[in-house]
Design a protein around this motif. Structure first.
Motif, PDB file in Angstrom:
ATOM      1  N   ALA A 193       0.814  -1.214   0.000  1.00 60.06           N
ATOM      2  CA  ALA A 193       0.000   0.000   0.000  1.00 60.06           C
ATOM      3  C   ALA A 193       0.849   1.267   0.000  1.00 60.06           C
ATOM      4  O   ALA A 193       0.303   2.372  -0.087  1.00 60.06           O
TER       5      ALA A 193
ATOM      6  N   THR B  79      -5.697  -4.422  -1.792  1.00 59.22           N
ATOM      7  CA  THR B  79      -5.112  -3.189  -2.298  1.00 59.22           C
ATOM      8  C   THR B  79      -5.142  -3.219  -3.811  1.00 59.22           C
ATOM      9  O   THR B  79      -4.571  -4.115  -4.440  1.00 59.22           O
TER      10      THR B  79
ATOM     11  N   LEU C  44      -7.811   1.003  -0.928  1.00 59.48           N
ATOM     12  CA  LEU C  44      -7.816  -0.113   0.005  1.00 59.48           C
ATOM     13  C   LEU C  44      -9.270  -0.504   0.260  1.00 59.48           C
ATOM     14  O   LEU C  44     -10.110   0.360   0.555  1.00 59.48           O
TER      15      LEU C  44
END
Length: 320
Positions: free
Chosen positions: A180, A220, A236
């Motif tokens: 992420a 993600t 997300l």
């Protein structure tokens, strides 16, 4: 069955999560591991079954110390909390407030969950007692129907832009990301200054991401420019029980122009369409422009309430 106001060291975390995970209200933000990542510590109103020690109802109250005393607040990355009940005879919000004697907190702010909405109107008579009720909203899109039916409910312009993207020589595609971090960097470069997030907020977000990954509850996604590899948009998504939550997202200016957020959300809707009972929670919608964006996918507004009051410290009560 008594309602108790418990401090964090007094909370049985196993009993807590057992109640949250079986509650009628679907609220991942109330899980102990989520609150540990975002708030660290919290007080709670808890209804306990005396014979077994089982928690039948919980209301998390994250607290922080201020010069005037302990303050109840809504932690970052935690849209809803409120009352969660896993017993048919559990108390109401008003009963929990009365039993817990919450005015002991000088300042109090909490956002209830959308499952509490039917009870929030009961607080209206208490407004002259200093309790303020504000209405907020999120947007929900049930994913039970086949994708073709969900797509038909999109705004015409969204369907047109998706067709144009598919017809392009190199159409934009949403793909799973291994980390992420690029998304967080993109957020810092775009929305970060406006959102007012500090280093401590990103540290909490990274702790939460780690906790979600450990429980295999996080997906993600990102959309990149195929020729250059530039990140255009990312998001997300949290999967918890019957909710798929559009939890955190960012897009560059070029990505917005190219419709990358549209491609990303359409991919999620397409892959999860036809899932019985699953609801896509867009986790927002109070800002009109964002509300329109969500509504254009066929999502409907879902209200929830925020409760607040401020009580002056005793040493200032003489002032008029």
């Amino acid at each position: 069955m008594p309602t108790r106001l418990l401090r964090y060291p007094e909370i049985d975390l196993a009993a807590w999560d057992a109640c949250v995970n079986s509650a009628r209200q679907v609220v991942p933000y109330a899980c102990a591991w989520w609150l540990q990542a975002t708030a660290g510590r919290w007080d709670a109103l808890v209804e306990v079954e005396e014979a077994t020690g089982r928690y039948l109802a919980v209301w998390p109250l994250p607290v922080k110390w201020r010069p005037w005393g302990q303050e109840v607040y809504q932690p970052p990355f935690t849209q809803q909390l409120g009352l969660l009940t896993c017993h048919e005879h559990s108390p109401t919000l008003r009963q929990m407030l009365t039993a817990g004697k919450l005015p002991r907190y000088p300042r109090f702010y909490t956002q209830l969950n959308d499952g509490n909405e039917g009870e929030s109107a009961a607080f209206t008579p208490a407004l002259n007692q200093g309790l303020v009720v504000n209405q907020r909203q999120t947007y929900h899109l049930p994913l039970t129907k086949p994708y073709e039916q969900l797509l038909a409910a999109y705004a015409p312009d969204y369907r047109r832009r998706l067709r144009l993207n598919q017809a392009a020589p190199t159409p934009l595609v949403a793909r799973k990301a291994g980390t992420a971090e690029p998304l967080l960097q993109l957020f810092q470069e775009t929305k970060g200054p406006e959102a007012g997030l500090k280093a401590r907020h990103y540290a909490k977000l990274r702790r939460l991401i780690k906790a979600l990954q450990e429980r295999q509850m996080l997906e993600t996604l990102e959309v990149r420019q195929l020729e250059t590899g530039e990140l255009l948009a990312g998001a997300l998504f949290v999967r918890y029980r019957t909710r798929l939550i559009y939890f955190f997202a960012a897009a560059s200016l070029e990505g917005k122009k190219a419709g990358a957020p549209l491609v990303l959300l359409d991919d999620v809707i397409q892959r999860h369409a036809g899932t019985p009972g699953l609801v896509l929670d867009f986790e927002g919608g109070t800002i009109p422009s964002i509300a329109r964006f969500f509504a254009n996918f066929g999502a409907e507004p879902v209200p929830y309430a925020a409760l607040s009051f401020t009580q002056r410290p005793w040493y200032l009560k003489w002032m008029r």
